[in-house]
Scaffold this active site. Structure first.
Site, mmCIF file in Angstrom:
data_model
loop_
_atom_site.group_PDB
_atom_site.id
_atom_site.type_symbol
_atom_site.label_atom_id
_atom_site.label_comp_id
_atom_site.label_asym_id
_atom_site.label_seq_id
_atom_site.Cartn_x
_atom_site.Cartn_y
_atom_site.Cartn_z
ATOM 1 N N ALA A 94 23.537 90.426 60.060
ATOM 2 C CA ALA A 94 24.935 91.325 58.993
ATOM 3 C C ALA A 94 25.032 92.315 58.307
ATOM 4 C CB ALA A 94 24.945 89.890 57.993
ATOM 5 N N ARG A 95 23.881 92.578 57.668
ATOM 6 C CA ARG A 95 23.704 93.851 56.769
ATOM 7 C C ARG A 95 23.612 95.005 57.771
ATOM 8 N NH1 ARG A 95 18.684 91.816 53.025
ATOM 9 N NH2 ARG A 95 16.996 92.399 54.688
ATOM 10 N N GLU A 96 22.964 94.266 59.188
ATOM 11 C CA GLU A 96 22.750 96.229 59.820
ATOM 12 C C GLU A 96 23.836 96.980 60.599
ATOM 13 O OE1 GLU A 96 19.202 94.174 62.104
ATOM 14 O OE2 GLU A 96 17.920 93.611 60.182
ATOM 15 N N ASN B 200 18.508 85.310 63.989
ATOM 16 C CA ASN B 200 17.376 85.917 64.584
ATOM 17 C C ASN B 200 15.992 84.991 65.115
ATOM 18 O OD1 ASN B 200 16.630 87.712 66.902
ATOM 19 N ND2 ASN B 200 15.727 88.998 65.771
ATOM 20 N N ARG B 201 16.543 83.671 63.876
ATOM 21 C CA ARG B 201 14.823 82.937 64.319
ATOM 22 C C ARG B 201 15.212 81.370 64.679
ATOM 23 N NH1 ARG B 201 13.604 87.059 62.258
ATOM 24 N NH2 ARG B 201 12.391 87.783 60.874
ATOM 25 N N HIS C 254 18.533 96.469 66.513
ATOM 26 C CA HIS C 254 18.601 96.075 65.004
ATOM 27 C C HIS C 254 19.090 96.768 64.180
ATOM 28 C CE1 HIS C 254 17.712 91.034 65.040
ATOM 29 N NE2 HIS C 254 18.090 91.842 66.096
ATOM 30 N N SER C 255 18.378 96.826 63.319
ATOM 31 C CA SER C 255 18.418 98.592 61.756
ATOM 32 C C SER C 255 16.838 97.381 61.474
ATOM 33 C CB SER C 255 19.230 99.443 61.818
ATOM 34 O OG SER C 255 19.785 98.737 60.846
ATOM 35 N N TYR D 36 4.549 91.471 63.188
ATOM 36 C CA TYR D 36 4.282 90.671 62.762
ATOM 37 C C TYR D 36 4.766 89.234 63.342
ATOM 38 C CZ TYR D 36 8.364 91.084 59.869
ATOM 39 O OH TYR D 36 10.108 91.849 59.643
ATOM 40 N N GLU E 156 15.071 99.203 66.941
ATOM 41 C CA GLU E 156 14.898 98.657 65.166
ATOM 42 C C GLU E 156 15.290 100.081 65.427
ATOM 43 O OE1 GLU E 156 14.587 96.161 62.628
ATOM 44 O OE2 GLU E 156 14.133 94.642 63.971
HETATM 45 ZN ZN LIG Z 1 18.038 93.047 62.186
#
Ligand SMILES: [Zn+2]
Length: 414
Positions: free
Chosen positions: A179-181, A249-250, A302-303, A354, A377
């Site tokens: 959401a925050r990206e 995204n998991r 994404h970011s 990771y 990203e």
């Molecule tokens: Zn993301």
């Protein structure tokens, strides 16, 4: 005594001392310089109350983390105790958010139609898609493909060159899983804008391929960051235990939950109660399965961090076709670097960042059979997730250069 009376008055009468959003929250950069410090940081990153923008990665690479006023003493004491070097990069997040909100509101009110000088609200994004479908009916189709948990209409836009050839190969682009990206939906919107409204310059990208773009995968979360909590990451469906929201995204059903995802509903990386527990991830799954065989490139935006990542995220092993993935990702990185000088790091998610299972990119590659699957990203703006409105246009146009180069590579290969 007086304090007690005041508190009693507040309690009795339903008043609350409401703090401004994220008032007093600080953002820290913490940098481990040896393996012991790295272990401490890794340990701290598992605390649910500490909002790590990215999990610790490597020695001498700083991790950025946002800490509430209540937790700051403990956090700083721990860092000091173990001699972990840190820097406060934002003394009060609420000030930056307040400024961002007022700038966005001002610039939104000044522009008509789609704008890359302010972050668009979800309804404006959907309205833009519908406007394009009405204006360019030969080349554009908008589909209502599902609803979010809170009932928002999730749309895709299918962009063609108007030749009406069925079953062309497809490039899929999505944004806004997190959401925050905010820059991610903006970048997806710019892809749409260029392919549709700058068609003559980009028509080569549509000769052999159609494009399908879902600019906002997680509209409930996105709107929540606009109205309530700027740093929200997850979806908005309450879990059956205590907390709200799943890390979409998991949540994808491929090696789901095996690594790098939390089983605690209060964690920012909560994997969900089961794979595809979220309506939003179900929508992406169903659309990609419909395109099975046609979709050759899955790109999810994404970011932040300047990465072009490819599978696997669930294991450090590399897929047998890694050279194809690497070739496409490098085409994007090289194009951006020669255009603007911005550097992107290219590699498999696990090896560059990771391990984290349940990502959309692994699922698209491993289950939907899409041969090229990449997570992009974008660069950081502000303290990370909050580029200023004046940065949107330079960011999204630079991103487009990379996306175009990757698309050209895919089109030439498949
Ligand atoms: Zn993301």
């Amino acid at each position: 005594m007086e304090v007690k009376i005041l508190l009693g008055l507040l309690a009795c009468c339903g008043f609350a001392l409401v703090r401004a959003e994220l008032e007093g929250y600080k953002i820290y950069d913490v940098t481990p310089t040896n393996t012991f410090e790295q272990q401490i940081l890794e340990h701290l990153s598992k605390f649910e109350d500490y909002d790590f923008f990215h999990r610790p990665r490597a020695l001498n690479v700083s991790s950025r983390v946002m800490i509430s006023p209540e937790d700051q003493d403990d956090f700083e004491n721990t860092l000091n105790k173990f001699s972990l070097g840190f820097e406060v990069i934002n003394e009060d997040v609420s000030k930056a958010i307040h400024l961002e909100r007022s700038q966005n509101t001002l610039f939104r009110s000044m522009s008509r139609g789609v704008s890359f000088s302010s972050f668009q609200r979800f309804n404006q994004i959907n309205a833009y898609l519908d406007e394009l479908a009405a204006k360019y009916p030969n080349r554009v189709t908008v589909n209502n493909v599902g609803k979010s948990y809170e009932g928002r209409q999730i749309k895709t836009i299918t962009i063609t060159n108007g030749d009406k050839k069925a079953n062309k190969n497809v490039i899929w682009v999505d944004g806004g899983i997190h959401a925050r990206e905010w820059i991610a939906p903006a970048a997806a919107l710019y892809v749409i804008n260029q392919l549709v409204e700058n068609f003559s310059a980009n028509k080569d990208l549509l000769t052999k391929y159609d494009w399908v773009v879902m600019p906002v995968v997680n509209p409930d979360g996105y709107e929540y960051t606009h109205t309530k909590s700027r740093m929200w990451r997850k979806t908005r469906k309450p879990s059956s235990s205590s907390c709200t929201g799943t890390d979409a995204n998991r949540n994808f059903g491929f090696h789901w939950g095996e690594v790098g995802a939390s089983s605690s509903s209060c964690s920012d990386t909560f994997r969900g109660e089961k794979a595809f527990s979220e309506p939003e991830t179900q929508v992406v799954r169903d659309q990609l399965l419909k395109l099975k065989g046609r979709a050759k490139f899955y790109l999810t935006i994404h970011s932040y961090g300047n990465y072009l990542l490819y599978p696997w995220g669930w294991t450090s092993q590399l897929p047998s076709t890694v050279s194809n993935l690497d070739e496409v990702a490098k085409a994007g990185a090289n194009a951006i670097r020669s255009a603007t000088g911005t550097k992107y790091t290219v590699g498999s998610s696990t090896n560059v960042l990771y391990a984290a299972a349940g990502g959309s990119d692994d699922w698209a590659f491993g289950v939907a059979g899409i041969p090229i699957s990449i997570t992009m990203e974008l660069p950081a703006g502000g303290s990370g997730f909050d580029p200023s409105p004046s940065q949107i246009k330079p960011f999204v146009s630079e991103t487009w250069i990379g996306i175009k180069a990757m698309a050209q590579k895919v089109i030439s290969k498949y």
